[in-house]
Design a protein around this motif. Structure first.
Motif, PDB file in Angstrom:
ATOM      1  N   LEU A 126       0.813  -1.218   0.000  1.00  0.00           N
ATOM      2  CA  LEU A 126       0.000   0.000   0.000  1.00  0.00           C
ATOM      3  C   LEU A 126       0.846   1.268   0.000  1.00  0.00           C
ATOM      4  N   TYR A 180       0.079   3.827  -2.594  1.00  0.00           N
ATOM      5  CA  TYR A 180      -1.248   4.431  -2.416  1.00  0.00           C
ATOM      6  C   TYR A 180      -1.198   5.486  -1.305  1.00  0.00           C
ATOM      7  N   LYS A 183      -4.041   8.463  -1.607  1.00  0.00           N
ATOM      8  CA  LYS A 183      -5.301   7.722  -1.764  1.00  0.00           C
ATOM      9  C   LYS A 183      -5.760   7.148  -0.435  1.00  0.00           C
ATOM     10  N   ILE A 184      -4.807   6.868   0.431  1.00  0.00           N
ATOM     11  CA  ILE A 184      -5.174   6.412   1.783  1.00  0.00           C
ATOM     12  C   ILE A 184      -4.345   7.182   2.802  1.00  0.00           C
ATOM     13  N   ALA A 244      -1.317  -8.314 -10.290  1.00  0.00           N
ATOM     14  CA  ALA A 244      -2.368  -7.369 -10.663  1.00  0.00           C
ATOM     15  C   ALA A 244      -1.733  -5.998 -10.522  1.00  0.00           C
ATOM     16  N   HIS A 285      -1.568  -1.631 -12.003  1.00  0.00           N
ATOM     17  CA  HIS A 285      -2.230  -0.581 -12.774  1.00  0.00           C
ATOM     18  C   HIS A 285      -1.352   0.651 -12.817  1.00  0.00           C
ATOM     19  N   TYR A 288      -5.130  -1.021 -16.457  1.00  0.00           N
ATOM     20  CA  TYR A 288      -5.053  -2.167 -15.549  1.00  0.00           C
ATOM     21  C   TYR A 288      -4.490  -3.387 -16.268  1.00  0.00           C
ATOM     22  N   VAL A 332      -9.592  -6.308 -17.211  1.00  0.00           N
ATOM     23  CA  VAL A 332      -9.123  -7.465 -16.447  1.00  0.00           C
ATOM     24  C   VAL A 332     -10.265  -8.231 -15.778  1.00  0.00           C
ATOM     25  N   ASP A 333     -11.498  -7.871 -16.134  1.00  0.00           N
ATOM     26  CA  ASP A 333     -12.655  -8.498 -15.503  1.00  0.00           C
ATOM     27  C   ASP A 333     -12.551 -10.022 -15.497  1.00  0.00           C
ATOM     28  N   VAL A 337      -8.313  -0.214  -2.205  1.00  0.00           N
ATOM     29  CA  VAL A 337      -7.535   0.729  -3.024  1.00  0.00           C
ATOM     30  C   VAL A 337      -7.675   0.417  -4.519  1.00  0.00           C
ATOM     31  N   ALA A 338      -8.594  -0.479  -4.863  1.00  0.00           N
ATOM     32  CA  ALA A 338      -8.838  -0.819  -6.266  1.00  0.00           C
ATOM     33  C   ALA A 338      -7.587  -1.362  -6.954  1.00  0.00           C
ATOM     34  N   CYS A 339      -6.905  -2.285  -6.294  1.00  0.00           N
ATOM     35  CA  CYS A 339      -5.708  -2.890  -6.909  1.00  0.00           C
ATOM     36  C   CYS A 339      -6.089  -4.068  -7.786  1.00  0.00           C
ATOM     37  N   TYR A 340      -7.278  -4.613  -7.562  1.00  0.00           N
ATOM     38  CA  TYR A 340      -7.841  -5.736  -8.326  1.00  0.00           C
ATOM     39  C   TYR A 340      -7.090  -7.058  -8.146  1.00  0.00           C
ATOM     40  N   SER A 341      -6.363  -7.170  -7.049  1.00  0.00           N
ATOM     41  CA  SER A 341      -5.746  -8.466  -6.735  1.00  0.00           C
ATOM     42  C   SER A 341      -6.826  -9.531  -6.542  1.00  0.00           C
ATOM     43  N   ILE A 391     -16.279  -5.008 -10.895  1.00  0.00           N
ATOM     44  CA  ILE A 391     -15.697  -3.677 -10.756  1.00  0.00           C
ATOM     45  C   ILE A 391     -16.831  -2.665 -10.812  1.00  0.00           C
ATOM     46  N   GLY A 437     -14.570   2.703  -9.192  1.00  0.00           N
ATOM     47  CA  GLY A 437     -13.355   1.971  -9.511  1.00  0.00           C
ATOM     48  C   GLY A 437     -13.078   0.854  -8.516  1.00  0.00           C
TER      49      GLY A 437
END
Lengths: 450, 151
Positions: free
Chosen positions: A45, A48, A53-54, A323, A325, A330, A377-378, B93-97, B109, B114
Motif C-alpha cells: 500500500l 497508495y 489515496k489512503i 495485478a 495498474h 489495468y 481485467v474483468d 484501493v482498487a488494486c484488483y488483486s 468492478i 473503480g
C-alpha cells in the motif's frame, strides 16, 4: 522465553501463518518478531499512501487489536539475527533469545542496490520497502520539482506515476529494452510505455546510473551513456532480493531464497519459510523459484501454519501472478511470461489498439501456461483457475480471447465441475447440490411437507 | 453455513435477481424509488452468465478458503464470524488483486468508484432477495455441506 510457535516477520506471510494457527489451535503460545516497530502494515500500500489515496491509518493490514485477539506476543522493533537450530532458539540483535517449538521465517525481501559511484547515504535517495522510507519520501516530495526513478519494474513505475501526479518532472531509467520485462510481454510493455509518455513521464531504456554527484543530497546523476540529469530526488527501485540473513550459518538450505518443500518446510525439520525470502514450488514453472508476491506469501504462511499445527497441507498452486495498474491502465498477468514469437508455446492473442485492450494466452499441451490481460481485467481469476486445474482448453481456446469470457463459455461438463467444487488448498471437498431443506426455503416453495 | 446455489436448468434469464440485488443495496430498499429517484442507483453484485439458450446467475460463493482474501493487499476483504466474505470499501484501493484471484470471477468492478463490488449475502436483510424473488426457484439459499476434514 519459549513459545510453541515463533514467526519472524510481520507481513503477509507472518499474518497468514498466525491466522491459520489460530483456526486450529487456540491454546498454544505464539510469538511474532519483527525488525520494524510498526503494527502489521501492508508494504503493497506504500504507493497508495504516497499518492494520498489512503491515510496512514489505512496502511495497517489488520485491526489494531489483532495481536491481542490472536493472543500473540508481538516483539516489534526487535531484529532477529540468527537461529540456533540445536537449542531451537531465535537469536536477537539485542542479545536476547526466543525459543521455539516450530518456527516460520517470513523475513521478506530487501532492496537490491546496484553499485553506483558516489552513493553514500544522501538524504534525498530512497528505496521503497519500509514504512519509514515511505514517510521520508512523502516529506521529501513536497519540495521536489524533479525526480529520477531507477528501475522500470512494478514498484518503480507505480512510484513514478505517483510523483508525476504531484506535478514532479519524472524520469525512469531502466536497464532492459522495455519496462516490466520480467512480468509481461513486449506488447504489454508498449502499452505501458505509451501510457507513461502520454502522462509526461520520460522513460530512458537500455541505460543505467553509473554515478551520482552531491554530498548531502544527490544533485545530479550520470548515466552509462555519459549524459547527466539534475534531480531533486532519487528513487532506487531496481528490485528486491530474498532477505535470508537470519538463516546464515545454519544448516537451513538457502539457494537464492530459503528452499522449502510443498509443506513450506525448510531442510531443517520444524522450521518453515514463506514469502519473499523463500523459494517455493511454482506449478507452471515446474520447479522452485522465488515468487515475491503478496498472495503467495499469505497462502505460503497459511500452509506453513497448518503444517506447523500438524495438519498436513501442500501448497500446490503457487505461480507468478500480478495485478497492476498505471494511470488508468489495468493489467493482470500470471504464469509464464512467454514472448509472442515462441516456438515452444501456442500463442493466442488479440489487441484492440484503439481501446488498448489486450488478451494473450500461452498454451502448452492444451493447457494455459501463462496469460496477460491489459485494459480489461474483468474475471481474470477464472483464467487462473483454468491454469491451476490444468484444464485442457483446446476445445474452446478461441473463446478465451473474448473480453467477457465467463463460465458460460466453458463446455458444460467442465463448467459445473469447476463451479461445483470447494477446493481447500489441494483437498477437494464434495457437497450435495441437491434439494433444499425446509428451513432454507422457509416453506415458501411448493412440494415441502410440513 | 448457508450459501446461494444455482439450478441452471430452470433459470429463465429474466435478470430479476439483478433487479432485486439493486433494490437490496439501495437506500430506500423500494424498487420504484430505487430505480426512479435514487441518484446513485447501486449496481448488481452478481453476474448473470448467458449464452442462449443457457443462463445462470453467479455470485460470490463465500469460500472456506477465499483466495480473494488471501490476495487482498489492504485487508479490505475479510471473513465475518459466520464465514461470510465481506468487503470494507473504505479500505479498498482498487488494486484488483481479488479480481485476479477469485476462481469464480464473482467479484465485479464498480465503474462509478473503480472499487470492487461483491455479494454480501444481504447480511442486514437476513435472507438474500435474489433468491427470494427468483420466480422459478433457480437460486436457492441452503446449508451447504462441506465434507468433514481428515485430521
Amino acid at each position: 522465553m519459549r513459545y510453541d510457535y515463533v514467526i519472524i516477520g510481520n507481513s503477509a506471510g507472518g499474518i497468514g501463518c498466525i491466522e491459520a494457527i489460530r483456526e486450529l489451535d487456540e491454546a498454544s503460545s505464539v510469538a511474532i518478531i519483527a525488525a520494524e516497530k510498526y503494527h502489521a502494515y501492508s508494504r503493497a500500500l506504500i504507493p497508495y499512501y504516497l499518492d494520498g489515496k489512503i491515510e496512514l491509518d489505512k496502511i495497517y493490514y489488520r485491526p489494531p487489536d489483532f495481536y491481542e485477539k490472536m493472543d500473540v506476543d508481538a516483539y516489534l522493533g526487535v531484529k532477529a539475527v540468527g537461529i540456533d537450530v540445536s537449542s531451537r532458539e531465535v537469536l536477537l540483535e539485542n542479545g536476547g533469545r526466543i525459543g521455539f517449538g516450530k518456527l516460520l521465517i517470513a523475513t521478506g525481501g530487501r532492496p537490491f542496490i546496484p553499485p553506483i559511484e558516489g552513493l553514500s547515504g544522501q538524504k534525498n535517495v530512497f528505496t521503497f520497502l519500509k514504512l519509514d522510507d515511505a514517510i521520508g519520501v512523502k516529506e521529501a516530495i513536497s519540495g521536489a520539482g524533479s525526480a529520477i526513478v531507477l528501475g522500470g519494474g512494478i514498484i518503480g513505475l507505480m512510484v513514478a506515476e505517483v510523483l508525476r501526479r504531484k506535478s514532479i518532472e519524472v524520469t525512469v531509467v531502466e536497464l532492459a529494452d522495455r519496462v516490466l520485462a520480467p512480468v509481461v510481454d513486449a506488447t504489454t510493455s508498449n502499452l505501458v510505455q505509451e501510457k507513461f509518455a502520454e502522462n509526461g513521464v520520460k522513460i530512458i531504456l537500455q541505460n543505467t546510473i553509473t554515478k551520482v554527484v552531491g554530498e548531502e543530497e544527490v544533485e545530479k546523476v550520470i548515466l552509462k551513456d555519459g549524459s547527466e540529469l539534475p534531480t531533486d530526488l532519487l528513487i532506487l527501485a531496481v528490485g528486491v532480493r530474498p532477505n535470508t540473513e537470519v538463516a546464515k550459518n545454519t544448516p537451513i538450505k538457502v539457494n537464492r531464497g530459503i528452499v522449502v518443500n510443498k509443506h513450506m518446510e525448510t531442510s531443517v525439520e520444524g522450521i518453515y519459510a514463506c514469502g519473499d525470502c523463500a523459494e517455493i514450488y511454482d506449478f507452471v514453472f515446474g520447479a522452485n523459484r522465488v515468487l515475491p508476491l503478496w498472495p503467495t506469501a499469505y497462502v505460503g504462511g497459511r500452509v506453513a501454519g497448518f503444517n506447523m499445527c500438524g495438519r498436513r497441507r501442500e501448497y500446490t498452486y503457487a505461480t507468478s501472478m500480478n495485478a497492476m495498474h498505471f494511470f488508468d491502465l489495468y493489467i493482470v498477468s500470471a504464469g509464464l511470461n512467454v514472448p509472442n514469437d515462441s516456438d515452444e508455446f501456442e500463442i493466442l492473442c488479440t489487441l484492440d489498439e484503439r481501446r488498448r485492450i489486450y488478451r494473450k494466452f500461452a498454451l502448452k499441451d492444451g493447457q494455459i501456461a501463462g496469460f496477460i490481460l491489459a485494459g480489461r481485467v474483468d474475471r481474470a481469476g477464472i483464467l487462473l483457475k483454468l491454469m491451476r486445474e490444468g484444464v485442457n482448453v483446446s476445445e474452446f481456446k478461441d473463446r478465451l480471447l473474448k473480453e467477457d469470457f465467463g463460465y458460460v463459455d466453458l463446455p458444460e461438463e467442465i463448467r459445473w465441475e469447476l463451479l461445483g467444487d470447494k477446493v481447500k488448498l489441494g483437498v477437494v471437498y464434495e457437497y450435495e447440490h441437491g434439494g433444499h431443506g425446509r428451513a432454507a426455503c422457509e416453506g415458501r416453495c411448493e412440494g415441502h411437507e410440513a | 453455513m448457508r450459501r446461494i446455489v444455482v439450478k441452471p436448468e430452470v433459470c429463465m434469464n429474466c435478470h430479476l435477481c439483478e433487479v432485486w440485488c439493486v433494490v437490496a443495496h439501495s437506500k430506500s430498499k423500494d424498487i420504484i424509488k430505487a430505480f426512479l429517484y435514487e441518484e446513485r442507483k447501486p449496481l448488481p453484485r452478481l453476474i448473470v452468465e448467458e449464452s442462449r439458450p443457457e443462463s445462470f446467475a453467479l455470485q460470490c460463493k463465500h469460500c472456506d478458503e477465499p483466495d480473494c482474501i488471501f490476495a487482498c493487499i489492504s485487508g479490505a476483504l475479510y471473513k465475518d464470524e459466520e464465514g461470510r466474505v465481506l468487503h470494507d470499501e473504505s479500505k479498498c484501493v482498487a488494486c484488483y488483486s481479488c479480481i485476479m484471484a477469485c476462481p469464480y470471477g464473482a467479484i465485479k468492478i464498480n465503474p462509478l468508484t473503480g472499487k470492487i463490488l461483491k455479494c454480501d449475502l444481504c447480511v442486514d436483510l437476513g435472507f438474500p432477495p435474489c433468491v427470494e424473488k427468483c420466480p422459478n426457484n433457480a437460486l436457492e439459499y441452503v446449508e451447504v455441506e462441506i465434507g468433514a476434514e481428515e485430521s
